[in-house]
Design an enzyme around this catalytic site. Structure first.
Site, PDB file in Angstrom:
ATOM      1  N   ARG A   1       0.798  -1.227   0.000  1.00 28.42           N
ATOM      2  CA  ARG A   1       0.000   0.000   0.000  1.00 28.42           C
ATOM      3  C   ARG A   1       0.827   1.272   0.000  1.00 28.42           C
ATOM      4  NH1 ARG A   1      -3.005  -3.654   2.013  1.00 28.42           N
ATOM      5  NH2 ARG A   1      -1.072  -4.164   3.045  1.00 28.42           N
ATOM      6  N   THR A   2       1.824   1.327   0.861  1.00 26.21           N
ATOM      7  CA  THR A   2       2.499   2.616   1.024  1.00 26.21           C
ATOM      8  C   THR A   2       3.214   2.993  -0.275  1.00 26.21           C
ATOM      9  OG1 THR A   2       2.725   2.153   3.361  1.00 26.21           O
ATOM     10  CG2 THR A   2       4.060   3.944   2.502  1.00 26.21           C
TER      11      THR A   2
ATOM     12  N   LYS B   1      25.378  -3.178  -1.828  1.00 21.71           N
ATOM     13  CA  LYS B   1      26.839  -3.136  -2.004  1.00 21.71           C
ATOM     14  C   LYS B   1      27.511  -2.414  -0.847  1.00 21.71           C
ATOM     15  CE  LYS B   1      26.456  -2.604  -7.042  1.00 21.71           C
ATOM     16  NZ  LYS B   1      26.778  -1.660  -8.129  1.00 21.71           N
TER      17      LYS B   1
ATOM     18  N   ARG C   1      11.339   4.115   2.862  1.00 23.80           N
ATOM     19  CA  ARG C   1      11.047   3.151   3.945  1.00 23.80           C
ATOM     20  C   ARG C   1      12.315   2.367   4.221  1.00 23.80           C
ATOM     21  NH1 ARG C   1       5.948  -0.802   4.351  1.00 23.80           N
ATOM     22  NH2 ARG C   1       5.104   1.177   5.062  1.00 23.80           N
TER      23      ARG C   1
ATOM     24  N   HIS D   1       5.623   6.263  11.366  1.00 22.08           N
ATOM     25  CA  HIS D   1       5.037   6.090  10.026  1.00 22.08           C
ATOM     26  C   HIS D   1       4.065   7.244   9.783  1.00 22.08           C
ATOM     27  CE1 HIS D   1       3.612   4.418   6.418  1.00 22.08           C
ATOM     28  NE2 HIS D   1       3.376   3.163   6.774  1.00 22.08           N
TER      29      HIS D   1
END
Ligand code: NCD
Length: 305
Positions: free
Chosen positions: A51-52, A80, A101, A129
Protein backbone atom coordinates in the site's frame (compact mmCIF):
# COMPACT_ATOMS: atom_id res chain seq x y z
CA UNK A 1 12.68 23.06 2.24
CA UNK A 2 10.37 20.84 4.28
CA UNK A 3 10.55 17.14 5.09
CA UNK A 4 8.09 14.83 6.83
CA UNK A 5 10.05 12.58 9.18
CA UNK A 6 7.85 12.76 12.30
CA UNK A 7 4.13 13.62 12.22
CA UNK A 8 4.91 16.53 14.58
CA UNK A 9 6.92 18.14 11.78
CA UNK A 10 3.45 19.34 10.71
CA UNK A 11 1.49 21.72 12.92
CA UNK A 12 -2.15 20.89 13.63
CA UNK A 13 -3.10 23.82 11.39
CA UNK A 14 -1.09 22.27 8.57
CA UNK A 15 -2.77 18.91 9.16
CA UNK A 16 -6.16 20.61 8.98
CA UNK A 17 -5.08 22.25 5.71
CA UNK A 18 -3.94 18.90 4.27
CA UNK A 19 -7.30 17.40 5.23
CA UNK A 20 -9.10 20.29 3.52
CA UNK A 21 -7.02 19.78 0.36
CA UNK A 22 -7.67 16.02 0.52
CA UNK A 23 -11.42 16.58 0.75
CA UNK A 24 -11.20 18.91 -2.25
CA UNK A 25 -9.19 16.31 -4.21
CA UNK A 26 -11.92 13.75 -3.50
CA UNK A 27 -14.60 16.20 -4.64
CA UNK A 28 -12.72 17.61 -7.67
CA UNK A 29 -10.00 15.19 -8.81
CA UNK A 30 -9.69 16.76 -12.28
CA UNK A 31 -8.46 20.03 -10.80
CA UNK A 32 -5.27 18.33 -9.58
CA UNK A 33 -4.41 16.10 -12.54
CA UNK A 34 -1.59 18.27 -13.94
CA UNK A 35 -0.18 20.11 -10.91
CA UNK A 36 3.01 18.00 -10.68
CA UNK A 37 3.66 17.79 -14.43
CA UNK A 38 7.44 17.41 -14.95
CA UNK A 39 8.15 16.50 -11.31
CA UNK A 40 9.60 13.17 -10.21
CA UNK A 41 9.02 11.21 -7.00
CA UNK A 42 11.65 8.62 -6.03
CA UNK A 43 10.35 5.76 -3.88
CA UNK A 44 13.20 4.06 -2.01
CA UNK A 45 11.82 1.05 -0.16
CA UNK A 46 14.22 -1.17 1.76
CA UNK A 47 11.43 -3.15 3.46
CA UNK A 48 8.31 -4.90 2.13
CA UNK A 49 5.36 -2.73 1.18
CA UNK A 50 2.25 -2.90 -0.97
CA UNK A 51 0.00 0.00 0.00
CA UNK A 52 2.50 2.62 1.02
CA UNK A 53 4.70 2.38 -2.07
CA UNK A 54 1.87 1.94 -4.54
CA UNK A 55 -0.16 4.73 -2.96
CA UNK A 56 2.77 7.13 -3.17
CA UNK A 57 3.30 6.18 -6.80
CA UNK A 58 -0.42 6.34 -7.65
CA UNK A 59 -0.59 9.72 -5.86
CA UNK A 60 2.23 11.14 -7.98
CA UNK A 61 0.73 9.80 -11.23
CA UNK A 62 -2.65 11.28 -10.31
CA UNK A 63 -0.95 14.66 -9.89
CA UNK A 64 0.50 14.35 -13.40
CA UNK A 65 4.04 13.61 -12.17
CA UNK A 66 6.42 10.71 -12.71
CA UNK A 67 7.96 8.06 -10.48
CA UNK A 68 11.41 6.50 -10.11
CA UNK A 69 11.45 3.45 -7.90
CA UNK A 70 13.85 1.23 -5.98
CA UNK A 71 11.85 -1.58 -4.45
CA UNK A 72 13.77 -4.17 -2.48
CA UNK A 73 17.10 -3.13 -1.02
CA UNK A 74 18.79 -6.09 -2.67
CA UNK A 75 18.40 -4.60 -6.12
CA UNK A 76 20.00 -1.26 -5.14
CA UNK A 77 23.52 -0.18 -4.16
CA UNK A 78 22.56 -0.44 -0.49
CA UNK A 79 23.28 -4.15 -1.01
CA UNK A 80 26.84 -3.14 -2.00
CA UNK A 81 27.26 -1.24 1.25
CA UNK A 82 26.29 2.29 0.19
CA UNK A 83 25.30 4.57 3.07
CA UNK A 84 21.85 6.14 3.37
CA UNK A 85 23.57 9.55 3.18
CA UNK A 86 25.22 8.77 -0.17
CA UNK A 87 22.02 7.27 -1.55
CA UNK A 88 20.14 10.46 -0.58
CA UNK A 89 22.72 12.71 -2.25
CA UNK A 90 22.61 10.57 -5.39
CA UNK A 91 18.83 10.45 -5.68
CA UNK A 92 18.70 14.24 -5.19
CA UNK A 93 20.33 14.49 -8.65
CA UNK A 94 17.51 12.53 -10.28
CA UNK A 95 14.27 13.35 -8.51
CA UNK A 96 12.34 16.23 -6.89
CA UNK A 97 11.13 14.40 -3.77
CA UNK A 98 11.91 11.12 -1.97
CA UNK A 99 9.68 8.70 -0.07
CA UNK A 100 11.86 6.29 1.93
CA UNK A 101 11.05 3.15 3.94
CA UNK A 102 13.88 1.58 5.87
CA UNK A 103 14.25 -1.11 8.57
CA UNK A 104 16.56 1.13 10.62
CA UNK A 105 14.99 3.72 12.91
CA UNK A 106 16.22 7.17 11.88
CA UNK A 107 17.32 6.28 8.34
CA UNK A 108 14.87 8.71 6.67
CA UNK A 109 16.08 11.44 9.06
CA UNK A 110 19.67 10.80 7.96
CA UNK A 111 18.49 10.87 4.34
CA UNK A 112 16.79 14.24 4.91
CA UNK A 113 19.99 15.69 6.39
CA UNK A 114 21.89 14.77 3.24
CA UNK A 115 19.34 15.22 0.46
CA UNK A 116 18.81 18.51 -1.34
CA UNK A 117 15.16 17.62 -1.98
CA UNK A 118 12.28 16.92 0.47
CA UNK A 119 12.30 13.50 2.15
CA UNK A 120 9.20 11.71 3.42
CA UNK A 121 9.48 8.95 6.01
CA UNK A 122 7.42 6.03 4.66
CA UNK A 123 8.13 3.94 7.77
CA UNK A 124 11.39 3.54 9.73
CA UNK A 125 11.74 0.28 11.65
CA UNK A 126 9.50 0.09 14.71
CA UNK A 127 9.62 3.87 15.12
CA UNK A 128 7.34 6.11 13.05
CA UNK A 129 5.04 6.09 10.03
CA UNK A 130 3.71 9.63 9.60
CA UNK A 131 1.99 9.22 6.23
CA UNK A 132 -0.08 6.31 7.55
CA UNK A 133 -1.10 8.72 10.28
CA UNK A 134 -2.23 11.23 7.66
CA UNK A 135 -4.41 8.47 6.15
CA UNK A 136 -5.74 7.62 9.62
CA UNK A 137 -6.53 11.26 10.45
CA UNK A 138 -8.39 11.83 7.18
CA UNK A 139 -10.38 8.66 7.86
CA UNK A 140 -11.25 9.69 11.41
CA UNK A 141 -12.12 13.19 10.27
CA UNK A 142 -14.44 11.93 7.50
CA UNK A 143 -16.06 9.28 9.70
CA UNK A 144 -16.48 11.33 12.85
CA UNK A 145 -16.43 14.92 11.61
CA UNK A 146 -13.79 15.79 14.22
CA UNK A 147 -10.32 14.90 15.50
CA UNK A 148 -10.89 15.82 19.15
CA UNK A 149 -13.29 14.53 21.82
CA UNK A 150 -12.70 10.89 20.98
CA UNK A 151 -11.84 7.78 22.96
CA UNK A 152 -9.39 5.84 20.84
CA UNK A 153 -8.44 2.21 21.54
CA UNK A 154 -5.21 0.82 20.12
CA UNK A 155 -5.10 -2.98 20.11
CA UNK A 156 -2.37 -5.50 19.31
CA UNK A 157 1.35 -4.89 18.92
CA UNK A 158 1.77 -1.45 20.46
CA UNK A 159 5.48 -1.96 21.04
CA UNK A 160 6.69 -2.43 17.50
CA UNK A 161 3.69 -0.93 15.66
CA UNK A 162 5.08 2.28 14.19
CA UNK A 163 1.68 3.41 12.91
CA UNK A 164 0.45 3.39 16.52
CA UNK A 165 3.35 5.55 17.71
CA UNK A 166 2.76 8.20 15.05
CA UNK A 167 -1.02 8.27 15.47
CA UNK A 168 -0.73 8.66 19.26
CA UNK A 169 1.69 11.57 18.68
CA UNK A 170 -0.77 13.23 16.30
CA UNK A 171 -3.90 12.72 18.43
CA UNK A 172 -2.15 13.91 21.60
CA UNK A 173 -2.29 17.45 20.20
CA UNK A 174 -6.10 17.55 20.03
CA UNK A 175 -8.43 18.28 22.93
CA UNK A 176 -10.69 15.75 24.57
CA UNK A 177 -8.65 12.73 23.45
CA UNK A 178 -8.61 9.67 25.67
CA UNK A 179 -6.40 6.71 24.77
CA UNK A 180 -6.96 3.07 25.72
CA UNK A 181 -3.95 0.82 25.12
CA UNK A 182 -4.94 -2.84 24.71
CA UNK A 183 -2.06 -5.28 24.35
CA UNK A 184 -0.28 -8.24 25.91
CA UNK A 185 2.08 -6.95 28.61
CA UNK A 186 5.12 -7.79 26.44
CA UNK A 187 3.82 -5.64 23.59
CA UNK A 188 2.93 -2.48 25.51
CA UNK A 189 3.60 0.99 24.09
CA UNK A 190 7.25 2.00 24.70
CA UNK A 191 7.86 4.11 27.80
CA UNK A 192 9.15 7.07 25.79
CA UNK A 193 5.74 7.43 24.14
CA UNK A 194 4.00 7.40 27.50
CA UNK A 195 6.37 9.93 29.03
CA UNK A 196 7.22 12.23 26.14
CA UNK A 197 3.93 12.14 24.28
CA UNK A 198 0.89 11.27 26.39
CA UNK A 199 2.02 12.41 29.83
CA UNK A 200 3.68 15.52 28.46
CA UNK A 201 0.43 16.50 26.76
CA UNK A 202 -1.71 15.46 29.77
CA UNK A 203 -3.58 12.91 27.66
CA UNK A 204 -5.56 10.52 29.87
CA UNK A 205 -4.71 6.90 29.03
CA UNK A 206 -5.16 3.46 30.42
CA UNK A 207 -3.44 0.16 29.73
CA UNK A 208 -5.28 -3.14 29.70
CA UNK A 209 -4.99 -6.63 28.28
CA UNK A 210 -8.78 -6.93 27.95
CA UNK A 211 -10.32 -5.83 24.66
CA UNK A 212 -13.89 -6.79 25.58
CA UNK A 213 -14.06 -4.68 28.73
CA UNK A 214 -12.60 -1.68 26.89
CA UNK A 215 -14.92 -1.99 23.88
CA UNK A 216 -18.07 -0.13 25.10
CA UNK A 217 -16.33 3.22 25.61
CA UNK A 218 -14.45 3.31 22.29
CA UNK A 219 -15.23 5.70 19.42
CA UNK A 220 -12.30 4.35 17.39
CA UNK A 221 -10.76 0.87 17.57
CA UNK A 222 -7.35 0.78 15.87
CA UNK A 223 -6.35 -2.87 15.35
CA UNK A 224 -2.79 -3.83 14.46
CA UNK A 225 -0.80 -6.79 13.21
CA UNK A 226 1.77 -8.42 15.51
CA UNK A 227 5.00 -7.28 13.83
CA UNK A 228 6.69 -10.61 13.24
CA UNK A 229 9.75 -9.09 11.48
CA UNK A 230 10.70 -7.11 14.62
CA UNK A 231 10.71 -10.06 17.03
CA UNK A 232 13.97 -11.42 18.31
CA UNK A 233 12.73 -15.00 18.35
CA UNK A 234 10.01 -16.98 16.62
CA UNK A 235 8.67 -18.61 19.83
CA UNK A 236 7.66 -15.24 21.25
CA UNK A 237 5.93 -14.36 18.00
CA UNK A 238 4.04 -17.66 17.91
CA UNK A 239 2.96 -17.22 21.53
CA UNK A 240 1.69 -13.67 21.02
CA UNK A 241 0.43 -13.61 17.43
CA UNK A 242 -3.16 -14.63 18.18
CA UNK A 243 -3.61 -12.44 21.27
CA UNK A 244 -6.47 -10.47 19.72
CA UNK A 245 -8.72 -11.62 16.93
CA UNK A 246 -11.69 -9.35 16.30
CA UNK A 247 -14.74 -11.40 15.41
CA UNK A 248 -18.38 -10.19 15.10
CA UNK A 249 -19.34 -11.52 18.57
CA UNK A 250 -16.72 -9.28 20.19
CA UNK A 251 -18.54 -6.22 18.84
CA UNK A 252 -21.69 -6.90 20.86
CA UNK A 253 -20.86 -4.27 23.49
CA UNK A 254 -19.44 -1.76 20.98
CA UNK A 255 -20.93 1.60 20.07
CA UNK A 256 -23.21 1.72 17.02
CA UNK A 257 -20.96 4.36 15.52
CA UNK A 258 -17.62 2.78 16.40
CA UNK A 259 -15.04 3.12 13.59
CA UNK A 260 -12.72 0.14 13.17
CA UNK A 261 -9.36 1.07 11.67
CA UNK A 262 -6.33 -1.03 10.72
CA UNK A 263 -3.31 0.18 8.75
CA UNK A 264 -3.17 -3.19 6.92
CA UNK A 265 -1.79 -5.68 6.02
CA UNK A 266 -4.11 -7.84 8.09
CA UNK A 267 -3.02 -11.34 9.01
CA UNK A 268 -5.88 -12.75 11.09
CA UNK A 269 -6.52 -10.05 13.71
CA UNK A 270 -9.77 -8.94 12.09
CA UNK A 271 -12.08 -11.69 10.86
CA UNK A 272 -13.13 -11.27 7.23
CA UNK A 273 -16.73 -11.44 8.50
CA UNK A 274 -16.26 -7.89 9.90
CA UNK A 275 -15.46 -6.43 6.47
CA UNK A 276 -19.13 -5.87 5.60
CA UNK A 277 -19.95 -4.26 8.95
CA UNK A 278 -20.56 -0.54 8.32
CA UNK A 279 -18.13 0.19 11.15
CA UNK A 280 -15.19 -1.34 9.23
CA UNK A 281 -13.13 1.54 7.80
CA UNK A 282 -9.84 -0.10 6.85
CA UNK A 283 -10.36 -0.16 3.10
CA UNK A 284 -11.47 3.48 3.24
CA UNK A 285 -8.14 4.13 4.98
CA UNK A 286 -6.33 2.66 1.97
CA UNK A 287 -8.10 5.08 -0.38
CA UNK A 288 -7.59 7.99 2.00
CA UNK A 289 -3.87 7.19 2.17
CA UNK A 290 -3.44 7.88 -1.53
CA UNK A 291 -5.38 11.14 -1.29
CA UNK A 292 -3.43 12.43 1.72
CA UNK A 293 -0.16 11.54 -0.01
CA UNK A 294 -1.31 13.63 -2.98
CA UNK A 295 -1.96 16.57 -0.66
CA UNK A 296 1.40 16.05 1.10
CA UNK A 297 3.44 15.82 -2.12
CA UNK A 298 1.84 19.08 -3.31
CA UNK A 299 2.66 20.78 -0.03
CA UNK A 300 6.29 19.67 0.09
CA UNK A 301 6.86 20.51 -3.59
CA UNK A 302 5.11 23.86 -2.97
CA UNK A 303 2.83 23.45 -5.97
CA UNK A 304 -0.58 25.05 -6.04
CA UNK A 305 -3.71 24.50 -8.14
C1 NCD B 1 2.05 -0.73 8.32
C2 NCD B 1 3.55 -0.56 8.40
O1 NCD B 1 4.25 -0.77 7.40
O2 NCD B 1 3.99 -0.18 9.47
N1 NCD B 1 1.60 -0.96 7.01
C3 NCD B 1 1.32 0.12 6.23
O3 NCD B 1 2.18 0.88 5.85
N2 NCD B 1 0.03 0.36 5.94
C4 NCD B 1 1.49 -1.70 9.30
C5 NCD B 1 2.03 -3.09 9.32
O4 NCD B 1 2.92 -3.46 8.54
O5 NCD B 1 1.53 -3.87 10.14
Amino acid sequence: MRNLIDIRDLSTTEIDELIAVANDIIANPGKYSEVCRGKKLATLFFEPSTRTRLSFEAAMYELGGNVLSVAGGNSSSAAKGESVADTAKTVSCYADIIAMRHPKEGAPLVASMNASIPVINAGDGGHNHPTQTLADLLTISREKGRLGNLTVGFCGDLKFGRTVHSLIAALSRYTGIKIVLISPTELRVPDYIKAEVMEKNAIPYEETTDLLSAMPELDILYMTRVQRERFFNEEDYLRLKDSYILTPDKLIGAKEDLSILHPLPRVNEIAVAIDNDPRACYFKQVFNGKIMRMALIMKLLEVTV
